[in-house]
Design an enzyme around this catalytic site. Structure first.
Site, short mmCIF file in Angstrom:
data_model
loop_
_atom_site.label_atom_id
_atom_site.label_comp_id
_atom_site.label_asym_id
_atom_site.label_seq_id
_atom_site.Cartn_x
_atom_site.Cartn_y
_atom_site.Cartn_z
N GLY A 1 -12.14 -5.21 0.65
CA GLY A 1 -13.59 -5.01 0.66
C GLY A 1 -14.07 -4.27 -0.59
O GLY A 1 -15.06 -4.67 -1.22
N ARG B 1 0.83 -1.22 0.00
CA ARG B 1 0.00 0.00 0.00
C ARG B 1 0.86 1.26 0.00
O ARG B 1 0.48 2.26 -0.62
CB ARG B 1 -0.97 -0.01 1.18
CG ARG B 1 -2.15 -0.93 0.90
CD ARG B 1 -3.18 -0.96 1.99
NE ARG B 1 -4.34 -1.71 1.54
CZ ARG B 1 -5.25 -2.24 2.33
NH1 ARG B 1 -5.14 -2.11 3.64
NH2 ARG B 1 -6.28 -2.89 1.83
N GLY C 1 -5.32 -6.64 1.60
CA GLY C 1 -4.02 -6.48 2.26
C GLY C 1 -3.38 -7.81 2.61
O GLY C 1 -2.23 -8.08 2.26
N LYS D 1 -12.45 -12.46 7.81
CA LYS D 1 -13.54 -11.48 8.00
C LYS D 1 -14.86 -12.08 7.50
O LYS D 1 -15.46 -11.58 6.54
CB LYS D 1 -13.23 -10.20 7.23
CG LYS D 1 -12.08 -9.40 7.83
CD LYS D 1 -12.04 -8.01 7.25
CE LYS D 1 -10.70 -7.35 7.47
NZ LYS D 1 -9.74 -7.59 6.37
P1 AMP Z 1 -9.07 -11.46 5.60
O1 AMP Z 1 -8.63 -10.13 6.11
O2 AMP Z 1 -10.53 -11.70 5.74
O3 AMP Z 1 -8.56 -11.71 4.20
O4 AMP Z 1 -8.41 -12.55 6.54
C1 AMP Z 1 -7.03 -12.81 6.57
C2 AMP Z 1 -6.72 -13.60 7.80
O5 AMP Z 1 -7.44 -14.82 7.79
C3 AMP Z 1 -5.26 -13.99 7.93
O6 AMP Z 1 -4.73 -13.30 9.04
C4 AMP Z 1 -5.30 -15.50 8.20
O7 AMP Z 1 -4.45 -15.89 9.24
C5 AMP Z 1 -6.74 -15.73 8.60
N1 AMP Z 1 -7.21 -17.10 8.36
C6 AMP Z 1 -7.30 -17.74 7.20
N2 AMP Z 1 -7.78 -18.98 7.37
C7 AMP Z 1 -8.00 -19.15 8.68
C8 AMP Z 1 -8.49 -20.23 9.50
N3 AMP Z 1 -8.84 -21.38 8.96
N4 AMP Z 1 -8.59 -20.02 10.82
C9 AMP Z 1 -8.23 -18.82 11.35
N5 AMP Z 1 -7.75 -17.78 10.66
C10 AMP Z 1 -7.65 -17.94 9.33
#
Ligand code: AMP
Length: 397
Positions: free
Chosen positions: A377, A36, A354, A197
């Site tokens: 998002g 970024r 990110g 998320k």
């Molecule tokens: P997002 O910002 O929604 O793209 O989420 C990214 C985060 O999801 C990262 O920090 C990953 O560590 C977490 N993540 C992905 N898969 C899992 C899982 N099965 N359990 C817990 N955290 C997860």
């Protein structure tokens, strides 16, 4: 281009309020991925060269409407200075006397970073009084934060209505690249939606299923869908009050003949930490004290096969807790296959978000992708076909 860009602006000697997205992923107090910041450099460089007084606005994290040290942007001034090769000044408030005094001292070509806009409740409320306070420090407004453009906040949308408003170079590049790759995509199209998320992303999936042929659900997101099928997911990240929403998504996808792809196996551990003892487990066999932290090898093979069939892939959200080994393996494997297919000219790959960008960089795959968006998002909402308020406000009417 139906947007006003920096080509249309005369910035020399002007106070330019530049909205960036400096909400970089952090790990142990350090910047985990500088994408970024890197993307902000063309606009910053141009404004400096043209002799503008550049006043940078950004949010950082999710403060509760008041200042806190954890979400301060102060530390980012040093990173910007290092990247730009000039001193970037910092003011501990984005409005009021502190900001006004710092702006008053600026010379042409200077850059000033103002404190986190979300330290004021008016930011997220797009409060006209707060917009006016921000606008007081600027002659014109440049928005270079595509990744925050899905939110109608004071610094992402409100300012565009009270000052002459322009898209920055990164915003312009995002709009051009996404339009080119995804405006009329080569089919079949697959979307990977993973990450943590879950509640914010789940609502988008029904709309997204209308745009894609395959919806590959991974990461923490997948667990909610597995639980909605009646499977036991143990201690896995899972939004139990959203099981009905997950079922609705499956129904909506079925109605438009979009195929939902869920993991058939995972890597399960009892603790959420790097190198925690783990085992490969079928999604029908997760222990009560276990959590799924990555995609299993059978699921990886299935997804890789699918990538051989599709022509366009959009990706938001990692398949596992990729920051911790060995739970990065599933994301790395799928990323490197997608990157190779892209390099061979067989697949158009566009990824955003990110953490996604940081996972793809870590996998050594990002530079072979067709396009990497800094947005998560906003990227998903753009894919859904939604109007992004921050972009709309820049449109030439
Ligand atoms: P997002 O910002 O929604 O793209 O989420 C990214 C985060 O999801 C990262 O920090 C990953 O560590 C977490 N993540 C992905 N898969 C899992 C899982 N099965 N359990 C817990 N955290 C997860």
């Amino acid at each position: 281009m139906t947007f006003r860009t920096l080509d249309d602006a005369s910035v020399s000697g002007k106070r330019v309020l530049l909205r960036l997205d400096l909400n970089v992923p952090m790990e142990n107090g350090r910047i985990a991925d500088t994408t970024r910041i890197d993307r902000a450099l063309p606009t910053l460089g141009e404004l400096i060269r043209k002799g503008a007084k550049t006043i940078v606005l950004s949010h950082f994290g999710r403060p509760k409407g008041g200042p806190d040290t954890e979400n301060s942007l102060k530390g980012l001034a040093g990173s910007l200075s290092a990247s730009l090769g000039i001193a970037v000044h910092f003011a501990a408030d984005c409005i009021g006397p502190v900001a006004a005094e710092a702006v008053g001292k600026m010379q042409n070509g200077d850059v000033l970073l103002l404190e986190n806009t979300r330290f004021h409740k008016g930011e997220e409320k797009n409060d006209p009084a707060f917009v006016a306070e921000l606008a007081r420090n600027g002659d014109l407004y440049v928005n270079d934060a595509f990744s925050a453009a899905h939110r109608a906040h004071a610094s992402t949308e409100g300012l565009a209505h009270v000052l002459p408003a322009y898209a920055g170079r990164s915003m312009q590049a995002e709009l051009e690249a996404l339009g080119k790759a995804l405006g009329n995509p080569r089919r079949p199209v697959a979307a990977i939606v993973g990450g943590a998320k879950v509640s914010t992303k789940l609502d988008l999936l029904a709309n997204l299923s209308k745009k894609v042929d395959f919806l590959i659900i991974g990461g923490g997101m997948a667990n909610t869908f597995l639980a909605a099928q009646g499977k036991s997911v143990g201690k896995s990240l899972c939004e139990r009050d959203l099981l009905d929403t997950a079922r609705d998504v499956v129904e909506a996808a079925r109605a438009v003949k979009c195929q939902i792809v869920l993991p058939v196996d995972g890597v399960a551990a009892r603790e959420f930490r790097a190198h925690a003892p783990s085992r490969i487990v079928s999604v029908d066999d997760i222990g009560d004290d276990e959590m799924i932290l990555d995609l299993g090898p059978k699921s990886v093979v299935e997804i890789e096969k699918l990538l051989g069939v599709v022509k366009t892939l959009v990706w938001n959200g990692p398949f596992g807790a990729f920051e911790m080994q060995p739970f990065d393996a599933g994301t790395n494997a799928v990323a490197s296959v997608a990157a190779s297919l892209t390099a061979a000219g067989k697949l158009v790959t566009v990824a955003g978000g990110g953490d996604t960008v940081s996972a793809l960089n870590q996998a050594g795959a990002a530079d072979r992708f067709t396009y990497i968006s800094t947005a998560g998002g906003a990227f998903l909402e753009w894919l859904e076909g939604k109007v992004l308020p921050g972009v709309e406000a820049l449109r030439v009417k």
